[in-house]
Write an enzyme that holds these catalytic residues in place. Structure first.
Site, PDB file in Angstrom:
ATOM      1  N   ASP A 167       0.811  -1.214   0.000  1.00 25.49           N
ATOM      2  CA  ASP A 167       0.000   0.000   0.000  1.00 25.49           C
ATOM      3  C   ASP A 167       0.855   1.280   0.000  1.00 25.49           C
ATOM      4  O   ASP A 167       0.305   2.381  -0.039  1.00 25.49           O
ATOM      5  CB  ASP A 167      -1.013  -0.005   1.157  1.00 25.49           C
ATOM      6  CG  ASP A 167      -0.382  -0.226   2.524  1.00 25.49           C
ATOM      7  OD1 ASP A 167       0.651  -0.916   2.604  1.00 25.49           O
ATOM      8  OD2 ASP A 167      -0.921   0.280   3.526  1.00 25.49           O
ATOM      9  N   HIS A 168       2.179   1.123   0.016  1.00 27.59           N
ATOM     10  CA  HIS A 168       3.067   2.284  -0.030  1.00 27.59           C
ATOM     11  C   HIS A 168       3.936   2.322  -1.287  1.00 27.59           C
ATOM     12  O   HIS A 168       4.658   3.289  -1.497  1.00 27.59           O
ATOM     13  CB  HIS A 168       3.941   2.328   1.230  1.00 27.59           C
ATOM     14  CG  HIS A 168       3.135   2.542   2.470  1.00 27.59           C
ATOM     15  ND1 HIS A 168       3.124   3.724   3.167  1.00 27.59           N
ATOM     16  CD2 HIS A 168       2.260   1.723   3.119  1.00 27.59           C
ATOM     17  CE1 HIS A 168       2.289   3.616   4.193  1.00 27.59           C
ATOM     18  NE2 HIS A 168       1.755   2.415   4.184  1.00 27.59           N
ATOM     19  N   HIS A 198       7.907  -0.603  12.743  1.00 28.29           N
ATOM     20  CA  HIS A 198       6.764  -1.214  12.071  1.00 28.29           C
ATOM     21  C   HIS A 198       6.978  -2.725  12.049  1.00 28.29           C
ATOM     22  O   HIS A 198       7.881  -3.231  12.705  1.00 28.29           O
ATOM     23  CB  HIS A 198       6.634  -0.623  10.664  1.00 28.29           C
ATOM     24  CG  HIS A 198       5.327  -0.898   9.995  1.00 28.29           C
ATOM     25  ND1 HIS A 198       4.117  -0.767  10.647  1.00 28.29           N
ATOM     26  CD2 HIS A 198       5.022  -1.304   8.730  1.00 28.29           C
ATOM     27  CE1 HIS A 198       3.146  -1.090   9.798  1.00 28.29           C
ATOM     28  NE2 HIS A 198       3.660  -1.420   8.643  1.00 28.29           N
ATOM     29  N   ASP A 204       4.360   4.287   8.317  1.00 26.20           N
ATOM     30  CA  ASP A 204       3.681   3.415   9.288  1.00 26.20           C
ATOM     31  C   ASP A 204       4.598   3.146  10.470  1.00 26.20           C
ATOM     32  O   ASP A 204       5.699   2.621  10.302  1.00 26.20           O
ATOM     33  CB  ASP A 204       3.335   2.066   8.643  1.00 26.20           C
ATOM     34  CG  ASP A 204       2.278   2.220   7.559  1.00 26.20           C
ATOM     35  OD1 ASP A 204       1.946   3.366   7.213  1.00 26.20           O
ATOM     36  OD2 ASP A 204       1.792   1.183   7.067  1.00 26.20           O
ATOM     37  N   HIS A 217      -3.447   8.004   7.389  1.00 22.13           N
ATOM     38  CA  HIS A 217      -3.321   6.542   7.356  1.00 22.13           C
ATOM     39  C   HIS A 217      -4.418   5.878   8.195  1.00 22.13           C
ATOM     40  O   HIS A 217      -4.169   5.040   9.060  1.00 22.13           O
ATOM     41  CB  HIS A 217      -1.933   6.107   7.869  1.00 22.13           C
ATOM     42  CG  HIS A 217      -1.568   4.699   7.478  1.00 22.13           C
ATOM     43  ND1 HIS A 217      -1.780   3.622   8.309  1.00 22.13           N
ATOM     44  CD2 HIS A 217      -1.019   4.194   6.353  1.00 22.13           C
ATOM     45  CE1 HIS A 217      -1.367   2.522   7.709  1.00 22.13           C
ATOM     46  NE2 HIS A 217      -0.894   2.836   6.522  1.00 22.13           N
TER      47      HIS A 217
END
Lengths: 308, 308
Positions: A65-66, A144, A212, A271
């Protein structure tokens, strides 16, 4: 002047009203893109910002997702006639990930360079003309479920120039610019140093993008004194604090605690998990700890300049 | 019943009002997705259709605007708890491309299988329960700047069952279903064949998705008699005919000529270049050749069933 635009505010998967979390920072007409999930190029169009003068994609970590927006963005810039190089920065493992993304992107008419950001930061003028000399991008480790890093952009600010002092030292006006730019000059064989005519360095501007991360010391250190902290705020409800920490994320309240610890000026939440249907419903949880909190939304933008 | 939904209608790069060209076909509660560019998962959400019962991604060719949505979609279905396998079909080169996409997608809790569609088509009930026995997916070669294929979905239809004939032959009512389903039955030791009680096969339903292609014979053959031809219509203006052919695409008029040659019922235009800001402005170019033309748009959907 610095423009900061949130392109997306969603975690994990895009939803119609939220693209995946990404932000664009523009200064001197040049830009850095922080993270690039699937749909970032669309999100930029919706936000009305161009990615053609974007010199670097600064990746916080390699979850899909990044990063899944990278090959499409590279191809679109190619179709649009880009010839300027693009640099990609990211934590350990960048070459592996980029091998697959670049293979998919195929032939491009410009170079894509992988850069490692030095421990004392990267002067962005070293990768592209147009960036102010004082614009520096640095990284700090975050916490993370995989190797991850946050980014800190600073635009330093020299002290005030003292024209009386310059005249006193006999520096001709045409050489003032050199001293103001931090370079020594020669006057009748004497070397005049910038420090002789410039006041003490003044407060610059600092923007931090966490990616994140759970709460951690290195984040609070990295974000110290930022004007804007764009921060992981995956969960709204305080009851999710433990889940957040386990998954390497933060609640709104934890983001606010980070902002308070780091003594930042403004906190932008982003986010959001899909469980956060209306971020504003949970804003109070953050504001109790750190009043200068805003709920980020797709397309949110601000322009910062030096106040005097 | 068959539902066909256009998820996106853009060529090359997504724009705010147009996702990249993709379509979803649903029948018996199961679906096939045709192409999956960046943003297809968002487009499906916007269109209000789920991809969780999607058994196959049928790729027409490996240009980025048709495949970059795959890793994100696979991850999203994983996060949403999918355990059913997903099959991927595509022209020559599928394994190579999927190696990179799957490496990026990382670990999933379900299988992703690569399938080659046999020359006489694939009965979809062989890959997932729920598809009618008569649902068959076939491919035909198309003409693009790389190896490319179009897809043809057919839902065949048996002849009309003749109950008088069945009674005459002494077939008990509880066995009628077997004969209607195309299977022989035994009655007092005699084998009764379906052909003895069923009329001639009736017209079924056929949906064709071209992907990117110039006009070519194999396309007209593949699309023969389709109820809906979802067709490359990259350029609106007739003056772009030569460019279209060179680049392996079609103008609206060329798509209409294809529809006429293939004797289809309805033509849906899609895959618009950004130069086509308002497809309807060029619709006349197609309708002059083939009146049953509609300009596809994101989210456009139709339900087809047998008329009697």
């Amino acid at each position: 002047m610095i423009d900061v635009t949130l392109l997306g505010t969603a975690a994990l998967a895009p939803i119609p009203e939220r693209a995946l979390s990404a932000a664009l920072l523009t200064c001197g007409g040049r830009s850095v893109l922080f993270d690039c999930g699937e749909g970032t190029q669309s999100a930029a169009r919706k936000a009305g910002v161009s990615l053609m003068k974007m010199d670097m994609i600064a990746i916080t970590h390699y979850h899909g997702d990044h990063i899944f927006g990278i090959p499409g963005l590279l191809q679109t810039m190619y179709s649009a006639g880009r010839t300027e190089p693009v640099y990609i920065a990211g934590p350990e493992g960048l070459a592996d990930v980029m091998y697959h993304l670049m293979t998919l992107a195929g032939e491009l008419a410009y170079d894509v360079g992988l850069v490692e950001i030095p421990a004392d930061g990267l002067r962005l003028c070293e990768i592209a003309e147009g960036w102010p000399r004082e614009a520096v991008l640095s990284t700090f480790p975050t916490k993370h479920r995989c190797i991850a890093q946050g980014y800190s952009f600073t635009l330093g600010r020299a002290g005030k120039f003292n024209p009386e002092k310059a005249r006193e030292l006999g520096v001709p006006v045409k050489l003032w610019r050199e001293l103001q730019g931090g370079r020594p000059v020669l006057v009748d064989g004497r070397e005049i140093l910038p420090g002789q005519v410039m006041g003490e360095r003044r407060r610059g501007i600092k923007i931090v993008f966490t990616g994140d991360t759970a709460m951690c010391e290195s984040l609070a250190d990295g974000a110290r004194g930022a004007d804007i902290l764009i921060c992981d705020a995956t969960y709204g409800d305080d009851s999710r604090a433990e889940t957040a920490t386990e998954r390497g994320h933060m609640t709104f309240r934890q983001a606010a605690e980070t902002a308070r610890l780091a003594d930042v000026k403004t906190l932008w939440l982003t986010h959001y998990s899909q469980s956060v249907t209306h971020p504003a419903m949970f804003l109070q949880n953050a504001m109790e700890v750190f009043p200068e909190t805003v709920c980020g939304y797709d397309g949110m933008s601000v322009t910062l300049g030096f106040s005097n």
